[in-house]
Scaffold this motif. Structure first.
Motif, PDB file in Angstrom:
ATOM      1  N   PRO A  80       6.368 -12.282 -18.958  1.00 55.12           N
ATOM      2  CA  PRO A  80       6.019 -11.221 -19.918  1.00 55.12           C
ATOM      3  C   PRO A  80       4.656 -10.589 -19.644  1.00 55.12           C
ATOM      4  O   PRO A  80       4.446  -9.416 -19.925  1.00 55.12           O
ATOM      5  CB  PRO A  80       6.025 -11.959 -21.266  1.00 55.12           C
ATOM      6  N   ASN A  81       3.723 -11.384 -19.077  1.00 55.76           N
ATOM      7  CA  ASN A  81       2.379 -10.848 -18.817  1.00 55.76           C
ATOM      8  C   ASN A  81       2.286 -10.058 -17.511  1.00 55.76           C
ATOM      9  O   ASN A  81       1.213  -9.599 -17.121  1.00 55.76           O
ATOM     10  CB  ASN A  81       1.344 -11.976 -18.819  1.00 55.76           C
ATOM     11  N   ASN A 195      11.220 -11.195 -17.730  1.00 49.95           N
ATOM     12  CA  ASN A 195      11.164 -11.959 -18.977  1.00 49.95           C
ATOM     13  C   ASN A 195      10.351 -11.236 -20.044  1.00 49.95           C
ATOM     14  O   ASN A 195       9.399 -10.511 -19.751  1.00 49.95           O
ATOM     15  CB  ASN A 195      10.547 -13.327 -18.709  1.00 49.95           C
ATOM     16  N   PHE A 196      10.752 -11.454 -21.286  1.00 47.20           N
ATOM     17  CA  PHE A 196      10.019 -10.924 -22.434  1.00 47.20           C
ATOM     18  C   PHE A 196      10.132 -11.957 -23.556  1.00 47.20           C
ATOM     19  O   PHE A 196      10.810 -12.981 -23.387  1.00 47.20           O
ATOM     20  CB  PHE A 196      10.570  -9.556 -22.861  1.00 47.20           C
ATOM     21  N   LYS A 197       9.492 -11.723 -24.682  1.00 43.99           N
ATOM     22  CA  LYS A 197       9.516 -12.693 -25.786  1.00 43.99           C
ATOM     23  C   LYS A 197      10.964 -12.931 -26.242  1.00 43.99           C
ATOM     24  O   LYS A 197      11.663 -12.002 -26.608  1.00 43.99           O
ATOM     25  CB  LYS A 197       8.670 -12.179 -26.954  1.00 43.99           C
ATOM     26  N   ASN A 240       6.536  -6.279 -21.243  1.00 42.64           N
ATOM     27  CA  ASN A 240       6.524  -6.628 -19.818  1.00 42.64           C
ATOM     28  C   ASN A 240       6.338  -5.314 -19.049  1.00 42.64           C
ATOM     29  O   ASN A 240       7.175  -4.409 -19.146  1.00 42.64           O
ATOM     30  CB  ASN A 240       7.849  -7.282 -19.432  1.00 42.64           C
ATOM     31  N   THR A 349       6.908 -16.962 -24.901  1.00 41.99           N
ATOM     32  CA  THR A 349       6.067 -16.163 -24.010  1.00 41.99           C
ATOM     33  C   THR A 349       5.068 -17.014 -23.233  1.00 41.99           C
ATOM     34  O   THR A 349       4.977 -16.931 -22.010  1.00 41.99           O
ATOM     35  CB  THR A 349       5.322 -15.072 -24.824  1.00 41.99           C
ATOM     36  N   THR A 352       6.843 -19.206 -20.578  1.00 44.12           N
ATOM     37  CA  THR A 352       7.335 -18.451 -19.417  1.00 44.12           C
ATOM     38  C   THR A 352       6.175 -18.039 -18.524  1.00 44.12           C
ATOM     39  O   THR A 352       6.246 -18.152 -17.300  1.00 44.12           O
ATOM     40  CB  THR A 352       8.119 -17.204 -19.880  1.00 44.12           C
ATOM     41  N   ASN A 353       5.095 -17.540 -19.142  1.00 48.76           N
ATOM     42  CA  ASN A 353       3.911 -17.156 -18.358  1.00 48.76           C
ATOM     43  C   ASN A 353       3.390 -18.338 -17.541  1.00 48.76           C
ATOM     44  O   ASN A 353       3.074 -18.202 -16.350  1.00 48.76           O
ATOM     45  CB  ASN A 353       2.794 -16.651 -19.285  1.00 48.76           C
TER      46      ASN A 353
END
Length: 378
Positions: A80-81, A195-197, A240, A349, A352-353
């Motif tokens: 996401p970042n 990827n996202f929240k 993202n 989030t 995943t980051n």
């Protein structure tokens, strides 16, 4: 149609059901297939098939080599970042829409004499006196073997009170899927997972220069944004930076996206009331592993290999069910376990980051995970 008898009745005409009907008809069996939709139609699907299935699909009669399909051999995963990793795919895959491949398989099945009842929903499958009765709006048909290939969730799952429907909702329950076909300048050889929240989005090319964009998220994520897909895409997916750029550049080729709700990745039984469950009805790999279409196709072959000796009176029903269950577990159980495990690292989030950041220096780990979720040519 009452009292018409078939060797095999298949409920659900997706990849697994159609592929099984073709194999069975080629072997000389009398087959009927029920599909609640009218062909051809769009389905929520990432529309990427591992090359492990290429030879099998061609053996069914689909001339993949002549379709000029994009061959995918690179994977990109972003957090996401905006942190990203890229990795070559050892075996790779190809892109083809469900609209195209389902239509091709449907036409093959019809040409081989399969009775395809499109636009007909099966209401129940009842087993008694060693025969199945399939109840639908066109009457009752009987068959020696019944196969459920009705996808991720159906009225029969509810009617049979299958555990994944009844159970208390868990982390791997209640997802929604959204799919678009878009026009965008996208490399033919690349599949990306952004990827996202509370979700992730896959993007790769299909036939005729089109691109498939398909994402999975929780029902809760959509609900939080007032049930508006547009609002959720604006406020969540676009955080993202890669997705923001894609969604703002893309020209949508649909008037509205294709959607599906109440998706579950929990374990499912392979045999229900003596009905063999094939494809997503028997077990669904998390889409981030990108291999559900291959599993459906391969699963149809495993079912066919168990059903054939039974219909030729070489195996008992119990032995047929055991053979199918064993073959399915040996082929897919490990993949599904890895898929569920990997799924747990995506969605939150921060997690995943962190996961992407940890994997970035170790490309061999990414390759190992991909390998665990894909199989060999069959």
């Amino acid at each position: 149609m009452y009292n018409m008898r078939y060797d095999i009745a298949i409920v659900g005409g997706g990849l697994a059901g159609l592929a099984l009907s073709i194999q069975s008809a080629k072997a000389g069996f009398k087959v009927v297939l029920f599909e609640k939709e009218q062909y051809p139609f769009h389905k929520v699907c990432g529309e990427y098939i591992s090359l492990e299935s290429w030879d099998f699909i061609e053996s069914l009669g689909v001339p993949l080599s002549k379709l000029q399909l994009p061959i995918v051999n690179r994977l990109m995963v972003t957090a996401p970042n905006g942190n990203s990793i890229e990795q070559p795919l050892d075996l790779g895959g190809f892109g083809v829409s469900r609209y195209t491949i389902d239509k091709a398989l449907y036409e093959l099945a019809k040409g081989l004499g399969v009775r395809v009842e499109a636009g007909v929903k099966a209401d129940d499958i009842v087993f008694e006196a060693d025969m199945f009765s399939v109840h639908s709006s066109i009457g009752i048909i009987q068959s020696r073997v019944a196969v459920g290939s009705f996808g991720k969730r159906s009225n029969l799952d509810v009617k049979w009170k299958r555990p994944f429907i009844l159970g208390k909702q868990k982390q791997l329950d209640n997802f929604i899927g959204v799919k678009y076909h878009i026009d965008i300048d996208w490399p033919n050889d690349l599949i990306a997972l952004h990827n996202f929240k509370d979700g992730y989005c896959g993007i790769s090319n299909i036939e005729n220069g089109k691109t498939c964009l398909c994402y999975l998220t929780t029902a809760h994520n959509l609900k939080t944004h007032g049930g508006s897909i547009e609002a959720m895409e604006e406020l969540v997916l676009k955080t993202n930076p890669y997705l923001k750029e894609i969604l703002e550049k893309a020209v949508n080729l649909y008037e509205a996206p294709v959607t599906i709700a109440q998706i579950s990745f929990e374990r499912k039984s392979l045999i229900e009331h003596h009905v063999l469950m094939v494809g997503d009805a028997g077990g669904m790999i998390t889409p981030l592993c990108g291999n559900g279409m291959s599993m459906a196709l391969h699963g149809s072959k495993l079912a066919y290999e168990a059903i054939t000796p039974f219909l030729r009176n070489e195996l008992s029903r119990e032995a047929m069910e055991q053979q199918y269950s064993n073959a399915w577990s040996n082929t897919f159980a490990k993949r599904l376990t890895v898929g569920r495990m990997v799924q747990r690292f995506f969605g939150k989030t921060w997690m995943t980051n962190l996961f992407i950041a940890m994997l970035k220096p170790f490309p061999f780990l990414v390759r190992a995970i991909v390998k665990q979720t894909h199989g060999e040519r069959y």
